[in-house]
Design a protein around this motif. Structure first.
Motif, short mmCIF file in Angstrom:
data_model
loop_
_atom_site.label_atom_id
_atom_site.label_comp_id
_atom_site.label_asym_id
_atom_site.label_seq_id
_atom_site.Cartn_x
_atom_site.Cartn_y
_atom_site.Cartn_z
N UNK A 14 0.83 -1.21 0.00
CA UNK A 14 0.00 0.00 0.00
C UNK A 14 0.86 1.26 0.00
N UNK A 15 1.95 1.24 0.77
CA UNK A 15 2.85 2.39 0.78
C UNK A 15 3.48 2.59 -0.60
N UNK A 16 3.81 1.49 -1.24
CA UNK A 16 4.37 1.54 -2.59
C UNK A 16 3.37 2.19 -3.54
N UNK A 17 2.13 1.78 -3.44
CA UNK A 17 1.07 2.31 -4.28
C UNK A 17 0.92 3.82 -4.11
N UNK A 18 1.08 4.30 -2.88
CA UNK A 18 0.91 5.72 -2.60
C UNK A 18 2.21 6.52 -2.75
N UNK A 19 3.25 5.88 -3.29
CA UNK A 19 4.48 6.61 -3.60
C UNK A 19 5.45 6.78 -2.45
N UNK A 21 8.06 5.18 -1.27
CA UNK A 21 8.93 4.08 -1.67
C UNK A 21 9.91 3.63 -0.59
N UNK A 22 10.49 4.58 0.11
CA UNK A 22 11.49 4.21 1.12
C UNK A 22 10.85 3.45 2.29
N UNK A 23 9.71 3.94 2.75
CA UNK A 23 9.00 3.26 3.84
C UNK A 23 8.53 1.88 3.39
N UNK A 24 8.09 1.79 2.15
CA UNK A 24 7.65 0.51 1.60
C UNK A 24 8.80 -0.49 1.59
N UNK A 25 9.97 -0.04 1.19
CA UNK A 25 11.15 -0.91 1.15
C UNK A 25 11.47 -1.44 2.55
N UNK A 52 12.83 1.99 -5.73
CA UNK A 52 13.96 2.69 -5.13
C UNK A 52 15.22 2.60 -6.00
N UNK A 53 15.07 2.12 -7.23
CA UNK A 53 16.15 2.00 -8.21
C UNK A 53 17.27 1.08 -7.75
N UNK A 54 16.90 0.02 -7.03
CA UNK A 54 17.85 -0.99 -6.58
C UNK A 54 17.65 -2.23 -7.46
N UNK A 55 18.04 -2.10 -8.71
CA UNK A 55 17.69 -3.11 -9.72
C UNK A 55 18.35 -4.47 -9.49
#
Length: 66
Positions: A14-19, A21-25, A52-55
């Protein structure tokens, strides 16, 4: 503990969906630490890593999901 990890994974998604990204990670990493055998959690972690661009880490997480 597995239900807790799934709940944490859901929150991470859900955090990822709302942008957020760092908290989601951070939440996705925690969920995987609690339950490293759930492929859904690995997929959520990989999506958070891509955001988070950690490919390279995302690719490793996808491999672990398999």
């Amino acid at each position: 503990m597995q239900k807790d990890s799934l709940s944490i994974g859901k929150n991470a998604y859900q955090l990822l969906y709302f942008g957020q990204y760092e908290q989601s990670l951070n939440l996705a990493k925690l969920a995987v630490k609690i339950n490293p055998t759930d492929e859904k959690l690995w997929l959520i972690l990989s999506e958070a890593q891509v955001a988070n661009k950690l490919y390279k880490k995302a690719l490793n997480s996808l491999n672990k999901a398999q």
